[in-house]
Design a protein around this motif. Structure first.
Motif: not given
Length: 387
Positions: A1-10, A312-317, A366-378
């Motif tokens: 998933x590019x953006x984590x669903x839970x993070x999108x909710x948050x 790699x983490x950023x690319x996944x997001x 609007x950039x928040x979900x990408x930033x959070x998902x990047x850290x989590x994926x990493x």
């Protein structure tokens, strides 16, 4: 998933934190409210440890995953700038002359969002150290935290940070291995001649002329001493004399400026040449020059292996990432952390907004979900759970 669903909710919740930080900017190490608020959030998430007072007002949240593994550090800067806000936003700064004009409110909120998610899921093996740093804006807060035992005390193996980038599409990522941001050194040159009447220059030593020639001659360092394939900037930002009258040749002139480099050898060369050019040029006009040269933040150098982990983490997001962006000449004190441990720094798009350090700047929520998902994926990539 590019953006984590839970993070999108948050996202609305994290954006609300960000806007609260934006309304209440604090400078340098003087971050009592900001640090306390971050600690309050971390404790509410159920992180395993919250340790305050590191490097002054810095703090750390420690989150332990499932089983044993390495330790990954994630860093956010918390301080604002001494700028009067001109956004007119409903959540604009409540403190005249202070504002979050560089997006550190967004960086802090993103790391808090990642911390909440990681504390909920624990889908990693090892430890995450969430580093909330004071005084990035000229105060070397990263160094202060390191000097206070940050890396050794928490056993950090590798460390990562991000910074928003106006002009890049929101949520996109760019980075590069090797030098990413320049070192930042400062100089003050005091030129002394012999004051006199402007109508009788032969009776004086014209300090203004000597100092002006130094300003021009300093540009020869880049033009004639630096390898053309390497980047160095020499800028004189201020120039003043001890005279306020048009008919007086002043006794002294003082100029101050900055030197930016992307290479350690060029940094050494630039310092040597600034001193030599200033003193020799002044002497040629019968004056003297005293050079005070202070080294500031070092070059921000991404470790190649860790830059690829980050990519790699950023690319996944984001679906894609520019792995070879152009380096930039502004400095960043995350450089001290990259000197202390392997790691990488990445830029995340902020969209079509005002540039950082501008009174009209605002972080793009609007950039928040990408930033959070990047850290989590990493984290999950670097500390995989072994079933």
């Amino acid at each position: 998933m590019p953006i984590r669903n839970r993070i999108a909710e948050m996202q609305p919740e994290i954006a609300a934190w960000r806007r609260e930080f934006h309304e209440n900017p604090e400078l340098m190490y003087d971050l009592p409210w900001t640090s306390a608020r971050v600690a309050e959030h971390l404790r509410s998430f159920g992180v395993d440890e919250v340790v305050t007072g590191i490097g002054g007002t810095g703090l750390v949240g420690v989150i332990r995953g499932r089983g044993t593994g390495g330790t990954v550090g994630l860093r956010a800067d918390m301080d604002a700038l001494p700028i009067h806000e001109a956004t007119g936003l409903p959540y604009a700064s409540r403190t005249p002359g202070k504002m979050h004009a560089c997006g550190h409110d967004g960086h802090t909120a993103i790391l808090l969002g990642a911390a909440k998610y990681l504390a909920e899921t624990r889908n990693f093996a090892g430890t995450v150290v969430c580093i909330f740093q004071p005084a990035e804006e000229g105060g070397a807060g990263a160094k202060a935290m390191i000097d206070d035992g940050l890396m050794d005390r928490f056993g950090v193996d590798e460390v990562y940070g991000l910074h928003n980038a106006p002009g890049l599409a929101a949520g996109e990522f760019v980075l590069r291995p090797g030098p990413l941001q320049a070192s930042a050194d400062e100089f003050v040159i005091t030129v002394t001649g012999k004051g006199g009447h402007a109508a009788e220059p032969h009776m004086a030593v014209d300090t203004t002329l000597a100092a002006a020639q130094i300003v021009v001659s300093l540009q020869s360092i880049v033009a004639r001493n630096v390898d053309p394939l390497l980047s160095v900037v020499v800028t004189v930002g201020t120039f003043r004399t001890d005279s306020g009258a048009s008919n007086i040749i002043p006794n002294t002139a003082v100029m101050a400026g900055t030197v930016r480099c992307l290479d350690a050898a060029m940094r050494d060369l630039a310092e040597e040449r600034v001193k030599a050019v200033a003193t020799a040029t002044a002497a040629a006009f019968g004056a003297t020059a005293v050079v005070e040269y202070e080294r500031g933040y070092p070059v921000t150098v991404n470790h190649a292996e860790n830059a690829e982990y980050a990519a790699q983490a950023a690319e996944a997001v984001a679906g894609r990432v520019d792995r070879n962006c152009r380096p930039i000449m502004p400095a960043e004190d995350f450089s001290y952390m990259l000197e202390a441990r392997p790691g990488a720094y990445i830029f995340m798009g902020n969209g079509d907004t005002a540039q950082c350090h501008h009174p009209a700047y605002d972080f793009n929520d609007e950039a928040i979900p990408a930033g959070c998902s990047y850290f989590v994926t990493l984290v999950e990539n670097r500390l995989p759970v072994k079933d």
